[in-house]
Write a protein that holds these residues in place. Structure first.
Motif: not given
Length: 136
Positions: A101-114
């Motif tokens: 288990h590493l963690g979680h992914v969310f769609p709230d990262g930097p808009r200028e990249t991914t």
């Protein structure tokens, strides 16, 4: 690569108690509890099996309390699973080579990249600078 399969007893012998709890039992370390990682060129590997997961170039400061990345390293064995624990719907990320288990992914990262934020437990990863020395 073949999947790495070990018993809980084998993992306990190899990992410190907190890394075992987080990676093998899907725990979460306290926010801001992991010391920072160097900002030098390198790669972040799985704390359990050493698979290369994230490049230093994809790390960013999200101020969430855990190391954050906007993408995985090309070809990284990072898999996603739907997580409905704690009354939430999230996407868990884990090492596909060993199941850590590493963690979680969310769609709230930097808009200028991914636009993605891979929120990763610091004890789940190790930093390996380009010179080859491993740092925890």
């Amino acid at each position: 690569m073949a999947k790495i399969e070990k018993t809980d007893a084998e993992w306990r012998e190899e990992l410190d108690p907190e890394t075992f709890r987080v990676t093998r039992q899907a725990g979460t370390e306290r926010p801001f509890s992991h010391p920072g990682f160097p900002k030098t060129p390198g790669v972040f590997t799985c704390a359990c099996c050493g698979a290369e997961l994230f490049a230093q170039d994809n790390k960013f400061e999200s101020h969430c309390g855990w190391p954050s990345f906007d993408a995985t390293k090309a070809g990284a064995p990072v898999a996603e699973t739907r997580d409905t624990t704690h009354g939430m719907v999230r996407t868990e990320v884990h090492c596909d080579d060993c199941g850590a288990h590493l963690g979680h992914v969310f769609p709230d990262g930097p808009r200028e990249t991914t636009g993605m934020r891979y929120c990763i437990n610091g004890v789940s990863i190790r930093f390996q600078p380009d010179d080859g020395a491993v740092e925890t």
